[in-house]
Enzyme design. Structure first.
Site, mmCIF file in Angstrom:
data_model
loop_
_atom_site.group_PDB
_atom_site.id
_atom_site.type_symbol
_atom_site.label_atom_id
_atom_site.label_comp_id
_atom_site.label_asym_id
_atom_site.label_seq_id
_atom_site.Cartn_x
_atom_site.Cartn_y
_atom_site.Cartn_z
ATOM 1 C CB THR A 304 21.935 -13.787 35.444
ATOM 2 O OG1 THR A 304 23.298 -13.336 35.359
ATOM 3 C CG2 THR A 304 21.807 -14.880 36.464
ATOM 4 C CG ASP A 305 19.907 -8.925 31.369
ATOM 5 O OD1 ASP A 305 21.065 -8.507 31.095
ATOM 6 O OD2 ASP A 305 18.885 -8.437 30.845
ATOM 7 C CD1 TRP A 306 26.953 -7.761 32.226
ATOM 8 C CD2 TRP A 306 25.649 -9.371 31.407
ATOM 9 N NE1 TRP A 306 27.732 -8.599 31.467
ATOM 10 C CE2 TRP A 306 26.971 -9.590 30.959
ATOM 11 C CE3 TRP A 306 24.665 -10.290 31.022
ATOM 12 C CZ2 TRP A 306 27.328 -10.668 30.136
ATOM 13 C CZ3 TRP A 306 25.013 -11.363 30.199
ATOM 14 C CH2 TRP A 306 26.328 -11.539 29.781
#
Ligand SMILES: *[C@@H]1O[C@H](CO)[C@@H](O)[C@H](O)[C@H]1NC(C)=O
Ligand SMILES: *[C@@H]1O[C@H](CO)[C@@H](O)[C@H](O)[C@H]1NC(C)=O
Ligand SMILES: *[C@@H]1O[C@H](CO)[C@@H](O)[C@H](O)[C@H]1NC(C)=O
Ligand SMILES: *[C@@H]1O[C@H](CO)[C@@H](O)[C@H](O)[C@H]1NC(C)=O
Ligand SMILES: *[C@@H]1O[C@H](CO)[C@@H](O)[C@H](O)[C@H]1NC(C)=O
Ligand SMILES: *[C@@H]1O[C@H](CO)[C@@H](O)[C@H](O)[C@H]1NC(C)=O
Ligand SMILES: *[C@@H]1O[C@H](CO)[C@@H](O)[C@H](O)[C@H]1NC(C)=O
Ligand SMILES: *[C@@H]1O[C@H](CO)[C@@H](O)[C@H](O)[C@H]1NC(C)=O
Ligand SMILES: *[C@@H]1O[C@H](CO)[C@@H](O)[C@H](O)[C@H]1NC(C)=O
Length: 889
Positions: A304-306
């Site tokens: 995932t992106d953060w």
């Protein structure tokens, strides 16, 4: 990725202090009532994303992955359930030293995998280089330089102990020129971006570091990418923006470069903040299961992106493999995975084979780039402070030790950086032999963009300001400058060594002194101007990541117009993250040259000096179109949401950038692919040879069943999953795979419920591990889709002759007309940079045209099809200068 970082200087204040201090997350706690700008009540999602299950499991025999999977299988076979969970889940924001790290496997000697920004160098550390942006690098149109840049960046990451470099970027592709992060990627053309991303990936991974192709997908603007962030600047939206993209546009534009990334063997892919068709990218089964893992045959892992993780079970079933940075919200101490994933596997909502598949994919990527367990370079830097000593677990403030070893990983990369930025510089205008400069009698350099930031090159955190020369744009896609050579410094040194006189005024607002200077006789004036943009968590001068306009910043237009009204030899240099409007002054006879120098990185001044003085003969090509007005692009950022669920319809389809200008018959100022040289070239002798490749065969048949790797049955006794013992070194806020208590899974979560509210509903087939049919457009062995898509159908050659008087590089380009009424007039399909052709010398330009190059995506057959429309190839020096053409037989 996001970066709500505390300023480095303030991080000492964190020791032992709760990080739930509201001031650290102003966007979450601020009272935004007075700033609400919510519009209307519509915004009901109309576009939906069809389910696609089960999640495709890895193929241990995939091309290029055989050895990696053999090693992964050996390793994963020894792993317990909780060890596998540890590998999939980040330990939480600032839990360790890199921007993201997963748990370790102490029993098997695996130290933590380190995920670190950025696409231009190792972020948040010292003694590392700042490379030119992806957009500037791709303007070289030079595969070798793109590869060399990737290799050098990979070597620097490896030297710091990084496992995964969070780059390169193909999303944003550049749908709207205002898009804040377009510079992090390559170009609003899928072929140019595809080659840019593939060469960069090969370079990074050859250095022993896993590349991460991001952001998958539709992350085309910063506004509304995250609801919390947008609330922070006054929009009461409840969900992230949805990029609504039709199937044909997805394949022919936005997915295309990711196919090249997968084909290049990329080890990881980052799913994005936004939704696609109203389903979050990190739990969108159509995107992850169907397109990425099934059709493209991606064998690495999806992270995932953060903060882009929004559900536990749903995301696991939809094809997500790693949660970053692991906590539900930064420093919540809770996770959608970790304990939740352990429970979900025990209770059977996530099948064991899915967890095994996650672990296999992560370990295969690890081995694929040459890592071995136990011999990883130790992480020798800390993202949260540059202090030598500090807490290894920054969020908890514990584990005091040496955390920064200040390892200098730069080698001689400065030379390469200088070369790439010079070779990516585009000469847009040059009359009266204004350039190259040849010992000018009096050189005057004007503009803030030629000088330094009074606060130093790293004076603004994550480069979140536009002070001094624009060497790097802003956001998480940055790195700290080891030094920044300003144009003023380099040009002054050159001028003085030539015996010129030299004066500079490094401000845009000193008109009294500037007018006096440039009005003098025999002045050659070089005016430096810029336009900046970046990531949405920083607002610079009212620009919420995305640019609010396409004009120059800080009165740049007035400065150019003022100077050129007094000086008949005015040379303009532009540093920018994309096109700017130049209509007001570009054709003034006193503006004798215009140069676009992109976002050049640490050697900025040396690179521009090499171009202005002709040490490097320019051959960079514009990786985007320069329109006359903002409206001429036909696409823009959505700045005002129509409701709580912002909808961004990609209704323009494939018609972005030059495809739009060509379709609407508009003449841009400078077209895509355009760029001048100090010499001239002629094109001749177009030859097209048909290869007689075999016909296209849709893939048929079935995969094997999903394998479970290792010891077999999972214990259902919750006592087997408790924290090891009382002496276990528990770190506050850290994410673990363990349960707190066995009394009930519910209690273990410490919450009213312990999973996604709606996950009592499991999508049909989501847990089905039986053999699955292959997609026609997929391949049984080869990553990147049906291997026959890459069969060469035609070989095209043309002669390119240097007709001028100095040696130079030329970038011949091949465009194809696919011929249909809904096809763009031309699309780029090939290019090369023919280096160092001497006067009179002829080079041969050769392009292998593949089946994919000549196909359209057919939504009915769900496959690539070559239409019956007549196809034409064009060869020339830009998207609009195409002297040679031939119809394909
Ligand atoms: C999004 O919706 C469009 C239009 O219905 C469809 O063509 C496309 O396949 C969908 N894509 C995804 C990822 O759901
Ligand atoms: C999971 O990772 C944490 C952090 O590195 C470590 O303390 C723990 O021992 C690991 N657990 C297992 C089961 O390997
Ligand atoms: C924001 O919108 C949500 C849902 O539309 C609503 O429940 C909430 O009260 C709104 N918040 C503010 C501060 O207006
Ligand atoms: C499990 O996930 C839910 C959200 O789905 C979250 O509320 C809960 O706190 C998580 N549990 C743990 C132990 O992290
Ligand atoms: C630097 O940039 C910031 C933010 O854009 C601005 O407020 C500040 O005045 C600038 N400093 C100088 C010295 O230009
Ligand atoms: C465009 O935005 C820049 C940066 O915020 C600003 O300096 C400039 O004045 C704006 N241009 C116009 C025409 O408003
Ligand atoms: C341009 O010149 C006018 C006077 O003619 C002056 O008022 C203005 O400040 C100048 N602007 C710049 C950016 O040089
Ligand atoms: C060009 O510069 C000269 C001064 O050298 C000035 O007299 C003339 O007006 C300028 N022309 C334009 C179009 O700005
Ligand atoms: C299984 O565990 C997961 C994770 O805690 C939870 O979300 C889900 O509701 C549970 N399902 C059942 C059937 O217990």
């Amino acid at each position: 990725m996001v970066g709500h970082f505390w300023p480095l200087a303030a991080s000492a204040a964190l020791f032992g202090v709760t990080s739930a201090n509201p001031s650290q997350f102003p966007h979450r706690y601020q009272n935004v009532e007075n700033r609400l700008r919510q519009r209307g009540s519509s915004g009901t999602p109309e576009t939906t994303s069809p389910p696609f299950y089960p999640s495709p499991w890895m193929n241990p025999n995939a091309d290029g992955w055989e050895n990696a999977y053999a090693q992964a299988k050996e390793f994963v076979s020894k792993m317990t359930l909780m060890e596998k969970v540890n590998l999939t889940t980040g330990v939480g924001w600032e839990g360790e030293q890199c921007v993201g790290q997963v748990g370790t496997i102490p029993r098997l000697g695996l130290t933590s995998l380190c995920m670190q920004d950025s696409p231009v160098g190792v972020r948040l550390t010292d003694f590392a280089s700042v490379f030119p942006s992806g957009q500037t690098a791709v303007a070289t149109f030079d595969r070798q330089l793109l590869y060399a840049r990737g290799l050098a960046m990979g070597q620097e990451h490896r030297g710091k102990g990084v496992t995964v470099q969070l780059g390169p970027v193909a999303g944003p592709l550049g749908r709207a020129p205002e898009g804040g992060r377009n510079w992090e990627g390559f170009a609003p053309d899928p072929v140019l971006t595809g080659i840019g991303i593939a060469e960069t990936i090969k370079g990074i991974q050859d250095a022993g570091v896993i590349a991460c192709a991001k952001h998958f997908i539709g992350n085309e603007q910063e506004h509304f990418r995250q609801a919390g962030e947008a609330q922070g600047y006054g929009y009461n939206i409840t969900q992230s923006l949805s990029s609504n993209i039709d199937d044909k546009t997805m394949h022919e534009m936005y997915l295309w470069p990711f196919a090249d990334a997968v084909r290049a063997g990329v080890g990881s892919i980052m799913c994005s903040y936004n939704q696609v068709n109203n389903s979050y990218s990190c739990q969108n089964s159509k995107m992850l299961n169907n397109l990425l893992k099934d059709e493209l045959g991606f064998q690495g892992f999806v992270m995932t992106d953060w903060g882009a993780h929004h559900s536990g079970v749903s995301s696991a079933l939809a094809g997500l493999d790693m949660s970053m940075p692991g906590d539900t919200a930064f420093n919540s101490g809770l996770s959608y995975w970790g304990t939740n994933l352990t429970l979900a596997v025990i209770n059977g909502t996530v099948p064991e084979w899915r967890l095994d598949d996650m672990a296999m994919r992560i370990m295969a990527a690890f081995f694929k780039v040459g890592n071995t367990v136990g011999s990883q370079v130790p992480i020798n830097f800390d993202s949260w402070t540059l202090d030598t000593y500090g807490p290894v677990h920054m969020a908890a403030g514990i584990g005091q030790q040496q955390i920064n070893h200040h390892v200098d990983v730069r080698a001689d990369h400065g030379t390469l950086i200088r070369e790439i930025a010079a070779k990516g510089t585009v000469l847009l205008k040059n009359v009266n032999n204004a350039l190259p400069l040849n010992k000018p009698k009096f050189l005057a350099v004007i503009g803030e963009d030629a000088g330094s930031n009074p606060d130093g090159p790293n004076g603004c955190s994550d480069r979140g300001c536009d002070n001094g020369t624009l060497g790097m744009a802003w956001g998480s896609g940055t790195a700290n400058f080891p030094y920044l050579i300003t144009p003023d410094a380099a040009l002054q040194a050159k001028a003085i060594s030539d015996g010129s006189t030299y004066q500079s005024i490094l401000a845009n607002n000193q008109w009294a002194s500037t007018s006096a200077l440039v009005a003098q006789d025999s002045v050659t004036a070089v005016v430096f101007v810029n336009a900046d943009s970046g990531e949405g968590y920083i607002n610079v001068d009212g620009n919420e990541g995305d640019r609010q306009n396409l004009t120059l910043w800080k009165d740049g237009d007035a400065l150019i117009q003022n100077v050129s009204s007094l000086c008949s030899n005015t040379i303009v240099v532009i540093h920018s993250t994309g096109p700017v409007l130049v209509d007001a002054w570009y054709d003034s006879p006193n503006v004798t040259a215009i140069v676009w120098a992109g976002i050049p990185g640490q050697e900025s001044g040396n690179s521009i000096t090499d171009i202005l003085y002709g040490a490097v003969n320019p051959a960079g090509r514009s990786p985007f179109t320069w329109g006359t007005t903002r409206e001429s692009y036909g696409t823009d950022v959505l700045y005002e949401p129509e409701g709580p669920l912002p909808q961004l319809d990609f209704s323009e389809g494939v018609f972005i950038d030059y495809r739009h200008f060509d379709k609407t018959n508009q003449t841009p100022v400078y077209e895509f692919g355009y760029g001048l040289s100090y010499t001239t070239f002629s094109y001749s002798n177009l030859q097209v040879a048909k290869t007689g490749a075999a016909p296209y065969t849709p893939t048929e048949g079935y995969t094997g069943a999903a394998p479970t790797i290792g010891t077999g049955n999972v214990s259902t006794n919750l006592n087997d999953y408790l924290f090891p013992n009382a002496s276990f070194p528990y770190v506050w806020q850290y994410i673990y795979p363990y349960l707190n208590t066995s009394s009930s899974a519910k209690a273990a979560s410490g919450d009213e419920y312990y999973g996604l509210a709606s996950d009592s509903y499991l999508p049909p087939h989501a847990t089905d591990g039986s053999a699955q049919p292959y997609l026609a457009a997929a391949d049984k062995i080869s990553p990147g889709g049906n291997a026959a898509l890459y069969d060469v159908l035609y070989t095209v050659t043309a002669d390119v002759t240097n007709t001028g008087s100095v040696a130079g590089d030329e970038v011949p380009q091949l465009y194809v007309s696919l011929g249909g009424p809904n096809d763009p007039p031309v699309v780029l399909r090939g290019f090369d940079r023919l280096s160092d052709l001497a006067p009179g010398q002829t080079g041969v330009f050769e392009v292998a045209l593949t089946r994919r190059d000549l196909s359209n995506w057919d939504t009915t057959s769900q496959n690539w099809v070559i239409s019956d429309y007549p196809k034409t190839v064009y060869v020339g020096s830009s998207s609009r200068k195409l002297p040679l053409q031939c119809t394909l037989a």
